[in-house]
Design a protein around this motif. Structure first.
Motif, mmCIF file in Angstrom:
data_model
loop_
_atom_site.group_PDB
_atom_site.id
_atom_site.type_symbol
_atom_site.label_atom_id
_atom_site.label_comp_id
_atom_site.label_asym_id
_atom_site.label_seq_id
_atom_site.Cartn_x
_atom_site.Cartn_y
_atom_site.Cartn_z
ATOM 1 N N TYR A 48 67.109 23.371 -50.509
ATOM 2 C CA TYR A 48 66.609 23.458 -51.888
ATOM 3 C C TYR A 48 66.411 24.916 -52.300
ATOM 4 O O TYR A 48 66.825 25.321 -53.398
ATOM 5 N N TYR A 49 65.823 25.724 -51.419
ATOM 6 C CA TYR A 49 65.575 27.131 -51.772
ATOM 7 C C TYR A 49 66.866 27.931 -51.828
ATOM 8 O O TYR A 49 67.001 28.833 -52.670
ATOM 9 N N TYR A 50 67.812 27.628 -50.972
ATOM 10 C CA TYR A 50 69.119 28.297 -51.056
ATOM 11 C C TYR A 50 69.773 28.029 -52.404
ATOM 12 O O TYR A 50 70.273 28.946 -53.067
ATOM 13 N N LYS A 51 69.780 26.781 -52.818
ATOM 14 C CA LYS A 51 70.495 26.402 -54.034
ATOM 15 C C LYS A 51 69.741 26.789 -55.300
ATOM 16 O O LYS A 51 70.336 27.272 -56.262
ATOM 17 N N THR A 52 68.428 26.584 -55.311
ATOM 18 C CA THR A 52 67.649 26.792 -56.530
ATOM 19 C C THR A 52 67.375 28.257 -56.810
ATOM 20 O O THR A 52 67.390 28.694 -57.966
ATOM 21 N N TYR A 53 67.133 29.038 -55.750
ATOM 22 C CA TYR A 53 66.726 30.431 -55.942
ATOM 23 C C TYR A 53 67.717 31.436 -55.352
ATOM 24 O O TYR A 53 67.399 32.623 -55.263
ATOM 25 N N SER A 54 68.902 30.964 -54.970
ATOM 26 C CA SER A 54 69.961 31.846 -54.464
ATOM 27 C C SER A 54 69.472 32.740 -53.322
ATOM 28 O O SER A 54 69.718 33.949 -53.306
ATOM 29 N N MET A 55 68.765 32.143 -52.376
ATOM 30 C CA MET A 55 68.256 32.903 -51.233
ATOM 31 C C MET A 55 69.399 33.465 -50.396
ATOM 32 O O MET A 55 70.404 32.803 -50.181
ATOM 33 N N LYS A 56 69.209 34.694 -49.910
ATOM 34 C CA LYS A 56 70.146 35.246 -48.940
ATOM 35 C C LYS A 56 69.899 34.661 -47.560
ATOM 36 O O LYS A 56 70.832 34.392 -46.820
ATOM 37 N N ARG A 57 68.631 34.502 -47.218
ATOM 38 C CA ARG A 57 68.294 33.933 -45.919
ATOM 39 C C ARG A 57 66.997 33.142 -46.012
ATOM 40 O O ARG A 57 66.088 33.510 -46.760
ATOM 41 N N VAL A 58 66.937 32.073 -45.246
ATOM 42 C CA VAL A 58 65.678 31.378 -44.985
ATOM 43 C C VAL A 58 65.399 31.569 -43.499
ATOM 44 O O VAL A 58 66.257 31.300 -42.657
#
Length: 420
Positions: A243-253
């Motif tokens: 969800y965080y990758y897709k919604t906020y364009s995270m480089k890394r979790v």
């Protein structure tokens, strides 16, 4: 300057910063064109090891470990009886420059406990970065830990001076956050994330029209989740990460195993440290989702909510889905090849390039670098032999573990011992 007092602060605030793992390879391309200090291009900056094995160092500290919040999982929580300290803005600037001149570091990772208010804390973090850039002409890597609940204006200014920003979500689920950090709200974390994402998009759009548009967080943003502080399954964690990758364009979790630091009825016991192997499996799953074309529900679902301990996630999936195999490496496309255990993306691309000139056999695959001790049970090539021989999943799994090298077996035994 009181050097003994600075040294004492450094010991306290560097030790307090060790629980934050959300700083790694920068991905930034800030160049030194003004005869200033530092340069974050070329080899890149990270806090541990690059792909080629090179160790790169950041000065990783908290601005202060004073905090107005009482989050159960945090060593700096308000009610914890620990030694407190705080740096002045100029002290952090001087430490960074002096350490850089001595070749101790190549950049700065700066986080902080929240004192007075989120805006007051964030404003001081931004001032450190601004002084380094504008007064010291420092062009090295800067990673700022953004403060949940701070204003959009401060988040915008932070991105003008920092290469990467991170807002650590800490607990993977809203219910878990409410249990362990009742003074915080989920929106306090997601609001800064959304601001950073939107500003990065705006910068890229403006850059197409105006070449000298000021850079904004060129290395993007990251976040961190604590694993094992609450009862989330691996499935819950990976759905949150996706969800965080897709919604906020995270480089890394980043996934940080819970380290018991306090006795609290809401937390696991002080002896219940999360094994490093669980962290490793989560990172492997993260990689499969981002680069190998897997979906979360393929690797983790209601029937299989947690990752296997003894085998990696791709092999675990393959053993549960033997009907997809064997795969003919001389005919299958890239996405199908990427699902074969023992094949990394480099090997996949080598196979695709090599088979343009001839059909590949076991010798060719071995020279390419395929891990045949695993892959041979899931694929066929230009050879009459197929190693699976209609074995079931348990037998294949046993053979793979049995035939692994001594080093791998020792590693496997050590990893299992973490669970004892």
């Amino acid at each position: 300057m009181n050097f003994e007092r600075i040294k004492e602060k450094l010991n306290i605030l560097a030790d307090a910063a060790k629980y934050d793992v959300s700083c790694a390879s920068s991905g930034s391309n800030r160049t030194n064109t003004t005869k200033g200090l530092g340069n974050s291009t070329g080899m890149g900056i990270c806090h541990s090891y690059t792909e080629d094995g090179r160790c790169v160092s950041l000065l990783k500290i908290l601005l202060t470990n004073h905090c107005i919040y009482d989050c159960a999982y945090c060593v700096s929580r308000r009610s914890n009886d620990i030694k407190r300290a705080g740096f002045k803005i100029q002290e952090v600037v001087d430490l960074t420059i002096n350490f850089y001149r001595r070749n101790y570091i190549e950049g700065l990772f700066l986080s902080s406990g929240i004192f007075k208010s989120p805006d007051h804390t964030m404003e001081r973090l931004v001032r450190v970065a601004k002084k380094l850039r504008e007064e010291e002409n420092f062009n090295g890597y800067i990673h700022l830990k953004s403060i949940p609940g701070c204003s959009d204006e401060l988040m915008y200014e932070a991105g003008l001076y920092a290469d990467r920003l991170s807002v650590n979500i800490e607990i993977p689920t809203v219910s878990g956050l409410k249990l362990l950090a009742p003074e915080k709200e989920h929106k306090d974390f997601t609001k800064p994330m959304l601001k950073v994402k939107n500003e990065i998009v705006r910068y890229k759009n403006e850059k197409r029209l105006i070449k000298n548009t000021p850079k904004y967080a060129p290395a993007g943003q990251s976040t961190q989740m604590i694993v094992g502080a609450t009862g989330e399954t691996d499935k819950d964690i990976m759905y949150s990460a996706t969800y965080y990758y897709k919604t906020y364009s995270m480089k890394r979790v980043y996934y940080s195993g819970y380290v018991p630091v306090l006795e609290d009825s809401r937390l696991p016991s002080l002896t219940a440290k999360v094994p490093m192997l669980r962290e490793n499996r989560l990172y492997q799953t993260d990689w499969l989702l981002r680069f190998y074309g897997f979906a979360v529900n393929e690797l983790l679902n209601d029937d299989h909510p947690n990752l296997d301990v003894d085998v990696d996630p791709k092999l675990s999936w393959a053993l549960r889905n033997l009907h997809h195999f064997p795969v003919d490496v001389n005919k299958a496309d890239k996405h199908v090849l990427a699902r074969i255990p023992g094949l990394g993306m480099r090997s996949v691309h080598k196979i695709i390039n090599a088979r343009r000139f001839r059909k590949l056999n076991w010798d060719h695959l071995k020279k390419i670098g395929v891990a045949l001790n695993r892959a041979k049970y899931f694929m066929i090539c230009d050879s009459r032999n197929w190693e699976r021989r209609d074995l079931d999943a348990d037998r294949i799994k046993g053979l793979i573990l049995q035939n692994s090298t001594g080093k791998f077996r020792n590693q496997y035994s050590q990893q299992l011992s973490l669970f004892n």
